[in-house]
Design a protein around this motif. Structure first.
Motif, PDB file in Angstrom:
ATOM      1  N   GLU A 223     -30.463  65.793  15.883  1.00 34.18           N
ATOM      2  CA  GLU A 223     -29.333  66.644  16.236  1.00 34.18           C
ATOM      3  C   GLU A 223     -29.349  67.923  15.387  1.00 34.18           C
ATOM      4  OE1 GLU A 223     -27.759  65.681  18.775  1.00 34.18           O
ATOM      5  OE2 GLU A 223     -28.267  63.547  18.840  1.00 34.18           O
ATOM      6  N   ALA A 224     -28.514  68.885  15.769  1.00 29.50           N
ATOM      7  CA  ALA A 224     -28.524  70.197  15.133  1.00 29.50           C
ATOM      8  C   ALA A 224     -28.184  70.139  13.647  1.00 29.50           C
ATOM      9  CB  ALA A 224     -27.560  71.137  15.854  1.00 29.50           C
ATOM     10  N   ASP A 225     -27.367  69.173  13.232  1.00 23.81           N
ATOM     11  CA  ASP A 225     -26.936  69.123  11.836  1.00 23.81           C
ATOM     12  C   ASP A 225     -27.787  68.184  10.976  1.00 23.81           C
ATOM     13  OD1 ASP A 225     -26.133  66.777  12.964  1.00 23.81           O
ATOM     14  OD2 ASP A 225     -24.050  66.883  12.284  1.00 23.81           O
ATOM     15  N   ASP A 226     -28.878  67.664  11.523  1.00 28.72           N
ATOM     16  CA  ASP A 226     -29.678  66.715  10.754  1.00 28.72           C
ATOM     17  C   ASP A 226     -30.406  67.358   9.577  1.00 28.72           C
ATOM     18  OD1 ASP A 226     -28.990  64.393  12.027  1.00 28.72           O
ATOM     19  OD2 ASP A 226     -30.621  64.457  13.475  1.00 28.72           O
ATOM     20  N   SER A 227     -30.668  68.658   9.633  1.00 30.28           N
ATOM     21  CA  SER A 227     -31.316  69.308   8.486  1.00 30.28           C
ATOM     22  C   SER A 227     -30.407  69.270   7.267  1.00 30.28           C
ATOM     23  CB  SER A 227     -31.707  70.734   8.830  1.00 30.28           C
ATOM     24  OG  SER A 227     -30.587  71.491   9.178  1.00 30.28           O
ATOM     25  N   ASP A 228     -29.091  69.369   7.474  1.00 28.83           N
ATOM     26  CA  ASP A 228     -28.149  69.251   6.356  1.00 28.83           C
ATOM     27  C   ASP A 228     -28.152  67.823   5.808  1.00 28.83           C
ATOM     28  OD1 ASP A 228     -27.315  71.923   6.558  1.00 28.83           O
ATOM     29  OD2 ASP A 228     -25.843  71.417   8.094  1.00 28.83           O
ATOM     30  N   ARG A 229     -28.137  66.850   6.715  1.00 24.99           N
ATOM     31  CA  ARG A 229     -28.157  65.450   6.285  1.00 24.99           C
ATOM     32  C   ARG A 229     -29.411  65.134   5.490  1.00 24.99           C
ATOM     33  NH1 ARG A 229     -30.688  61.184   8.416  1.00 24.99           N
ATOM     34  NH2 ARG A 229     -31.198  62.265  10.374  1.00 24.99           N
ATOM     35  N   LEU A 230     -30.526  65.752   5.882  1.00 19.65           N
ATOM     36  CA  LEU A 230     -31.803  65.494   5.229  1.00 19.65           C
ATOM     37  C   LEU A 230     -32.065  66.425   4.042  1.00 19.65           C
ATOM     38  CD1 LEU A 230     -33.842  65.062   8.536  1.00 19.65           C
ATOM     39  CD2 LEU A 230     -33.239  63.242   6.928  1.00 19.65           C
ATOM     40  N   HIS A 231     -31.093  67.321   3.775  1.00 21.49           N
ATOM     41  CA  HIS A 231     -31.196  68.273   2.648  1.00 21.49           C
ATOM     42  C   HIS A 231     -32.439  69.151   2.760  1.00 21.49           C
ATOM     43  CE1 HIS A 231     -27.898  66.077   0.845  1.00 21.49           C
ATOM     44  NE2 HIS A 231     -28.587  64.956   0.954  1.00 21.49           N
ATOM     45  N   ILE A 232     -32.602  69.720   3.956  1.00 22.46           N
ATOM     46  CA  ILE A 232     -33.740  70.607   4.224  1.00 22.46           C
ATOM     47  C   ILE A 232     -33.209  72.014   4.491  1.00 22.46           C
ATOM     48  CG2 ILE A 232     -35.609  71.103   5.848  1.00 22.46           C
ATOM     49  CD1 ILE A 232     -35.707  68.058   6.334  1.00 22.46           C
ATOM     50  N   ASN A 233     -33.854  73.001   3.878  1.00 24.47           N
ATOM     51  CA  ASN A 233     -33.423  74.389   4.041  1.00 24.47           C
ATOM     52  C   ASN A 233     -34.656  75.279   4.220  1.00 24.47           C
ATOM     53  OD1 ASN A 233     -31.710  76.611   4.151  1.00 24.47           O
ATOM     54  ND2 ASN A 233     -31.821  76.931   1.942  1.00 24.47           N
ATOM     55  N   PRO A 234     -35.223  75.312   5.419  1.00 19.73           N
ATOM     56  CA  PRO A 234     -36.482  76.046   5.626  1.00 19.73           C
ATOM     57  C   PRO A 234     -36.336  77.553   5.456  1.00 19.73           C
ATOM     58  CG  PRO A 234     -35.566  75.349   7.730  1.00 19.73           C
ATOM     59  CD  PRO A 234     -34.736  74.691   6.674  1.00 19.73           C
ATOM     60  N   GLN A 235     -37.421  78.182   4.985  1.00 21.37           N
ATOM     61  CA  GLN A 235     -37.469  79.652   4.886  1.00 21.37           C
ATOM     62  C   GLN A 235     -37.390  80.306   6.250  1.00 21.37           C
ATOM     63  OE1 GLN A 235     -40.436  81.764   2.657  1.00 21.37           O
ATOM     64  NE2 GLN A 235     -40.533  80.200   1.072  1.00 21.37           N
ATOM     65  N   MET A 236     -38.019  79.696   7.229  1.00 20.01           N
ATOM     66  CA  MET A 236     -38.022  80.284   8.568  1.00 20.01           C
ATOM     67  C   MET A 236     -36.594  80.308   9.097  1.00 20.01           C
ATOM     68  SD  MET A 236     -41.545  79.298  10.517  1.00 20.01           S
ATOM     69  CE  MET A 236     -41.845  77.580  10.182  1.00 20.01           C
ATOM     70  N   LYS A 237     -36.164  81.476   9.542  1.00 18.20           N
ATOM     71  CA  LYS A 237     -34.755  81.688   9.852  1.00 18.20           C
ATOM     72  C   LYS A 237     -34.390  81.196  11.240  1.00 18.20           C
ATOM     73  CE  LYS A 237     -34.253  85.713   6.821  1.00 18.20           C
ATOM     74  NZ  LYS A 237     -33.447  84.990   5.836  1.00 18.20           N
ATOM     75  N   GLY A 238     -33.124  80.807  11.383  1.00 16.92           N
ATOM     76  CA  GLY A 238     -32.591  80.421  12.679  1.00 16.92           C
ATOM     77  C   GLY A 238     -32.206  78.961  12.731  1.00 16.92           C
ATOM     78  N   ALA A 239     -31.120  78.677  13.461  1.00 17.66           N
ATOM     79  CA  ALA A 239     -30.680  77.292  13.619  1.00 17.66           C
ATOM     80  C   ALA A 239     -31.756  76.442  14.285  1.00 17.66           C
ATOM     81  CB  ALA A 239     -29.392  77.258  14.432  1.00 17.66           C
ATOM     82  N   HIS A 240     -32.520  77.055  15.194  1.00 17.58           N
ATOM     83  CA  HIS A 240     -33.575  76.312  15.887  1.00 17.58           C
ATOM     84  C   HIS A 240     -34.662  75.855  14.908  1.00 17.58           C
ATOM     85  CE1 HIS A 240     -34.761  80.510  15.721  1.00 17.58           C
ATOM     86  NE2 HIS A 240     -35.994  80.206  16.053  1.00 17.58           N
ATOM     87  N   GLN A 241     -34.908  76.650  13.853  1.00 22.44           N
ATOM     88  CA  GLN A 241     -35.922  76.246  12.890  1.00 22.44           C
ATOM     89  C   GLN A 241     -35.434  75.094  12.013  1.00 22.44           C
ATOM     90  OE1 GLN A 241     -38.770  76.949  13.330  1.00 22.44           O
ATOM     91  NE2 GLN A 241     -39.165  79.086  13.831  1.00 22.44           N
ATOM     92  N   ARG A 242     -34.143  75.009  11.807  1.00 24.26           N
ATOM     93  CA  ARG A 242     -33.605  73.873  11.062  1.00 24.26           C
ATOM     94  C   ARG A 242     -33.797  72.582  11.872  1.00 24.26           C
ATOM     95  NH1 ARG A 242     -30.697  75.406   6.709  1.00 24.26           N
ATOM     96  NH2 ARG A 242     -29.463  73.491   6.646  1.00 24.26           N
TER      97      ARG A 242
END
Length: 411
Positions: A223-242
């Motif tokens: 899901e869209a918010d799983d990057s927050d749950r997984l504590h991931i913050n990619p350099q590549m910009k955009g919600a789609h990259q998360r």
């Protein structure tokens, strides 16, 4: 036999007129000539309308940071044939590429005599699989188009299948509805390989779930918010990259369960540090030039949202072009959300839409037949409060990127 890379590339390019040829029988015949390397590979297969390249980059970086020889097959790439085949970010060498081509040549010639001509892409896939089977511990393989009939779908025992998303693209080959396209993408699902997907549409999810149930494999939905749950913050910009980053992180979690030695902190660091040319890439600071391969309507929507999030107070100027089979009139209309300062152009590729076609589709914008002049003029007359974007086809993006990198010191 080919004596050098130029001869091998010329041979492959000469087959481009054969076009896109869905189906697996030709590539299977070619792979038999290499003793079926696809059966010896540990692989992860990725399909989807957008996001394959970014997800692959995140995942390969994570595997490399953890000490694995991580292979990848990606398409398209700015470096062409060599860059598309990598191990730990290192391209296949010219010598190795020529050797792999020569190993297939007699089979290709025999197939040609039988009027069973393998396409450029099919040969390219076989070269990649043969090389990666020898040199990589695990390889991330991007489907070229679709899934079920794509040449890469000769992979019968991948470790994982990843479906990034579903959108209306390549409709002439894949179908004109989300459901039909989802059926093609779901064709990469195999017995024994868990599925990870960020598909959002209910109708597409239903198709993927049906295929997974039929083969008794589990699905992990991202899901869209799983990057927050997984504590991931990619350099590549955009919600789609998360979302793409979360797909890669979940893949690493499943690989851990399969016995792969992956340190979660190294996985996060690798994903956060990963970069990929042409994905909202800041290629120049002064003037501010950003390149983004938003090559279809879904990609364009993600691009526009990323512009809004990152440059809400700047003026925006855009150079755009696309392939002739893309919904370019719709894409130009989408761009009106962020600016009316749009210049249409064309570029060197047989599938590129020409200036006349683009300008007829949408008349309320500027046109130029020479994007190089647009770039040069930008360096002379740029405005400090303006961000300049080049977007549309990845092939245009790669050509512009190469031109800027080679010439920026002269301007």
């Amino acid at each position: 036999m080919f004596a050098n890379l130029a001869e091998a590339e010329a041979f492959l390019t000469s087959r481009r007129h054969l076009g896109i040829k869905p189906g697996l029988h030709r590539v299977q015949q070619l792979l038999q000539a290499s003793d079926n390397p696809e059966r010896r590979m540990k692989s992860i297969h990725i399909a989807g309308t957008n996001g394959k390249g970014s997800t692959s980059t995140f995942l390969v970086n994570a595997l490399t940071y953890n000490g694995y020889k991580a292979g990848s097959f990606i398409s398209p790439t700015p470096g062409g044939f060599l860059e598309s085949i990598q191990v730990n970010g290192q391209w296949i060498s010219e010598e190795a590429f020529v050797m792999e081509c020569n190993a297939l040549l007699s089979t290709i010639e025999e197939m040609d005599r039988q009027d069973n001509h393998p396409s450029e892409f099919e040969i390219h896939v076989c070269i990649a699989f043969s090389y990666l089977a020898k040199h990589a511990d695990i390889s991330v393989i991007e489907a070229g188009m679709g899934g079920r009939g794509d040449a890469t779908n000769v992979l019968q025992q991948p470790l994982l299948s990843i479906i990034t998303n579903i959108g209306l693209d390549h409709q002439r080959f894949l179908g004109d509805t989300i459901e039909k396209i989802a059926e093609e993408k779901a064709g990469i699902i195999k017995v024994g390989a868990p599925v990870i997907s960020a598909v959002t549409q209910d109708e597409a999810r239903a198709v993927i779930e049906k295929q997974a149930r039929a083969l008794a494999v589990p699905i992990n939905w991202i899901e869209a918010d799983d990057s927050d749950r997984l504590h991931i913050n990619p350099q590549m910009k955009g919600a789609h990259q998360r979302v793409n980053a979360a797909l890669a992180a979940e893949a690493c979690h499943l690989l851990q369960e399969m016995g792969f030695r992956l340190n979660i902190d190294k996985v996060k660091e690798a994903i956060n540090q990963a970069k990929l040319p042409g994905r909202f890439e800041l290629v120049e600071n002064v003037p501010t030039i950003i390149l983004d391969g938003a090559h279809n309507a879904e990609g364009m929507a993600a691009f526009i949202e990323t512009v809004k999030q990152n440059y809400p107070n700047n003026k925006v100027e855009i150079l755009f072009s696309a392939f002739q089979d893309k919904p370019f009139a719709q894409m130009i209309q989408q761009l009106q959300e962020i600016t009316t300062d749009i210049t249409l152009t064309t570029f060197d590729h047989p599938r590129a839409a020409d200036i006349e076609t683009l300008s007829e589709a949408y008349t309320a914008v500027e046109v130029t037949g020479d994007w190089q002049e647009w770039v040069k003029q930008l360096y002379k007359d740029y405005k400090t409060d303006t961000v300049y974007f080049v977007t549309g086809s990845l092939h245009l993006i790669y050509q512009v990127r190469k031109y800027i990198v080679q010439n920026r010191k002269m301007w």
